[in-house]
Design a protein around this motif. Structure first.
Motif, PDB file in Angstrom:
ATOM      1  N   ILE A   1      42.212  30.224  43.993  1.00 21.62           N
ATOM      2  CA  ILE A   1      42.441  31.650  43.541  1.00 21.62           C
ATOM      3  C   ILE A   1      43.635  31.802  42.387  1.00 21.62           C
ATOM      4  O   ILE A   1      44.715  31.114  42.375  1.00 21.62           O
ATOM      5  CB  ILE A   1      42.791  32.647  44.625  1.00 21.62           C
ATOM      6  CG1 ILE A   1      43.013  34.212  44.152  1.00 21.62           C
ATOM      7  CG2 ILE A   1      44.143  32.344  45.091  1.00 21.62           C
ATOM      8  CD1 ILE A   1      43.180  35.303  45.249  1.00 21.62           C
TER       9      ILE A   1
ATOM     10  N   ASP B   1      47.366  40.611  46.209  1.00 23.85           N
ATOM     11  CA  ASP B   1      47.635  39.151  46.889  1.00 23.85           C
ATOM     12  C   ASP B   1      49.099  39.111  47.240  1.00 23.85           C
ATOM     13  O   ASP B   1      49.989  39.769  46.582  1.00 23.85           O
ATOM     14  CB  ASP B   1      47.613  38.062  45.592  1.00 23.85           C
ATOM     15  CG  ASP B   1      46.099  38.329  44.915  1.00 23.85           C
ATOM     16  OD1 ASP B   1      45.193  38.666  45.437  1.00 23.85           O
ATOM     17  OD2 ASP B   1      46.291  37.925  43.655  1.00 23.85           O
TER      18      ASP B   1
ATOM     19  N   ARG C   1      38.639  35.218  39.548  1.00 29.87           N
ATOM     20  CA  ARG C   1      39.908  34.835  40.002  1.00 29.87           C
ATOM     21  C   ARG C   1      39.720  33.672  40.882  1.00 29.87           C
ATOM     22  O   ARG C   1      40.649  33.330  41.209  1.00 29.87           O
ATOM     23  CB  ARG C   1      40.418  35.873  40.705  1.00 29.87           C
ATOM     24  CG  ARG C   1      40.960  37.023  39.610  1.00 29.87           C
ATOM     25  CD  ARG C   1      42.318  37.725  39.985  1.00 29.87           C
ATOM     26  NE  ARG C   1      41.996  38.481  41.124  1.00 29.87           N
ATOM     27  CZ  ARG C   1      43.159  38.444  42.368  1.00 29.87           C
ATOM     28  NH1 ARG C   1      43.941  37.328  42.270  1.00 29.87           N
ATOM     29  NH2 ARG C   1      42.811  39.045  43.296  1.00 29.87           N
ATOM     30  N   VAL C   2      38.152  33.494  41.247  1.00 32.89           N
ATOM     31  CA  VAL C   2      38.124  32.481  42.491  1.00 32.89           C
ATOM     32  C   VAL C   2      37.512  31.240  41.987  1.00 32.89           C
ATOM     33  O   VAL C   2      36.737  31.194  40.693  1.00 32.89           O
ATOM     34  CB  VAL C   2      36.929  32.938  43.537  1.00 32.89           C
ATOM     35  CG1 VAL C   2      36.581  32.077  44.367  1.00 32.89           C
ATOM     36  CG2 VAL C   2      37.325  34.302  43.809  1.00 32.89           C
TER      37      VAL C   2
ATOM     38  N   VAL D   1      37.006  38.920  45.343  1.00 32.01           N
ATOM     39  CA  VAL D   1      37.401  37.677  45.782  1.00 32.01           C
ATOM     40  C   VAL D   1      36.842  37.518  47.177  1.00 32.01           C
ATOM     41  O   VAL D   1      36.226  36.553  47.661  1.00 32.01           O
ATOM     42  CB  VAL D   1      39.037  37.798  45.794  1.00 32.01           C
ATOM     43  CG1 VAL D   1      39.460  36.316  46.642  1.00 32.01           C
ATOM     44  CG2 VAL D   1      39.553  37.716  44.571  1.00 32.01           C
TER      45      VAL D   1
END
Length: 393
Positions: free
Chosen positions: A347, A30, A216-217, A188
């Motif tokens: 996220i 990220d 994570r979403v 993701v």
């Protein structure tokens, strides 16, 4: 007080290696960008090789239209899902252009026709895909995502508008504080693409099952539970920025955290950004912030006297930082509609650079000389704009 971290806005200049370079097992997944200092969306569009997918609440930025037109001209597959009726926006982008349209509305409508004429897809979001929310029946596609080449996704707090990107040449009245997280995490990307594909087809899909493989979403109307779990996990600190906090479950979680010894720092937008508040609004916000004060929550207000890019600033971001170790960034406002009815995306990230950079920006805003108290906000002091912008859903 919040732990100070040196704010270096230069770190948000585009990282083309991250955007288009090959993924490595040891590479960060990220990257965080502060939109006014260098949003990544235009670079992603220009570097696309095969496909561009967008799901958006509002898209009015001329430079985005131009970049997407160039993408179409080089053969990129373009598909867009957009909210057909944003709050207080008279432009109906999916209706045919008329002589009565304002220039910006006409530009948007012409772009819809251009995309379709070149073989792309440009569809209104189907309201039947919303959740129950607060029972009002009102819901919106309020998310802000961009997927490029099916392997890179940008999840933003900001719309694709001049105020979010702070494109001063287009004459915005303000510049927003907005963030974008770009992720190359396959799980993701896959989860967000799955929801997008269903929305494009105007079909319901089992979002909880999709998210089970991508924890994570967050996707509304199923954002409340994971965000509450995130807040409840705090051991030391919670730092939160949002336009407003009026969902009772989220507010109760913040109060419980403060009561168990977590230091909670809240920053919200000035009440006067939505026009001078009437007596009912004053009483509503007074009840919320008085309860925060009683629990020991420290609340600051982002006023238009805080400048971004040389213009009055506006806190449009929605971000949470837990224990200076884990972050959440997304499109979800602190309302029941946003958490449990709209289509929204977010996220979670524990990427060290994301946490560091988000913490730096949040700290800078929190201690800004122009920041005020909630009581000053309800009196429109020291905010000088009272620009009567509509509350978002």
């Amino acid at each position: 007080m919040l732990r100070p971290i040196a704010a270096r806005f230069g770190i948000f200049i585009f990282s083309f290696v991250f955007l288009i370079g090959p993924a490595r097992a040891d590479a960060e997944l990220d990257r965080l960008y502060e939109n006014a200092s260098g949003a990544p969306q235009l670079a992603m569009i220009e570097q696309a090789k095969t496909s561009i997918d967008i799901e958006i609440y509002s898209m009015k930025d001329s430079s985005v239209f131009q970049a997407l037109t160039r993408a179409l001209d080089r053969g990129i597959t373009l598909r867009i899902v957009q909210e057909p009726r944003p709050v207080a926006d008279p432009c109906r982008v999916f209706d045919p252009p008329t002589q009565a349209d304002e220039p910006k509305c006409r530009e948007q409508k012409n772009f819809v026709g251009l995309v379709r004429s070149k073989g792309g897809r440009y569809e209104p979001f189907e309201k039947a895909l919303c959740g129950p929310g607060d029972g009002s029946g009102m819901c919106y596609q309020h998310g802000k995502i961009l997927i490029v080449d099916a392997n890179l996704v940008a999840i933003s707090t900001g719309n694709f508008d001049a105020s979010s990107f702070c494109h001063r040449e287009q004459g915005p009245s303000k510049c927003n504080r907005d963030y974008t997280v770009v992720s190359r995490d396959p799980k993701v990307v896959r989860a967000i693409r799955s929801v997008f594909e269903a929305d494009l087809a105007k079909k319901t899909t089992d979002i909880p099952s999709i998210l089970a493989s991508a924890p994570r979403v967050t996707v509304s109307p199923h954002s409340l539970a994971p965000i509450l779990s995130f807040l409840n996990s705090a051991k030391k600190t919670i730092q939160i920025q949002n336009q407003y906090l009026k969902n009772p479950d989220v507010n109760a979680a913040l109060i419980r955290a403060a009561q168990r010894g977590v230091r909670v720092f809240v920053m919200v937008v000035s009440a006067c950004f939505f026009g001078r508040p009437d007596q009912n609004a004053v009483e509503h916000w007074t009840r919320i912030y008085t309860a925060f004060d009683a629990a020991g929550i420290q609340t600051r207000v982002f006023n238009s006297s805080i400048q971004i890019g040389g213009l009055p600033g506006y806190l449009h971001a929605k971000a949470i930082l837990i224990d200076s170790a884990r972050a959440w960034v997304g499109s979800v406002n602190g309302s029941t509609t946003s958490l449990a009815a709209n289509r929204e995306y977010g996220i979670f990230s524990d990427e060290p650079a994301v946490v560091r950079d988000l913490g730096s920006l949040m700290y800078t805003d929190y201690v800004a000389p122009g920041a005020g108290t909630w009581r000053e906000s309800l009196q429109c002091r020291p905010d000088h704009s009272a620009s009567r912008l509509p509350e978002e859903p």
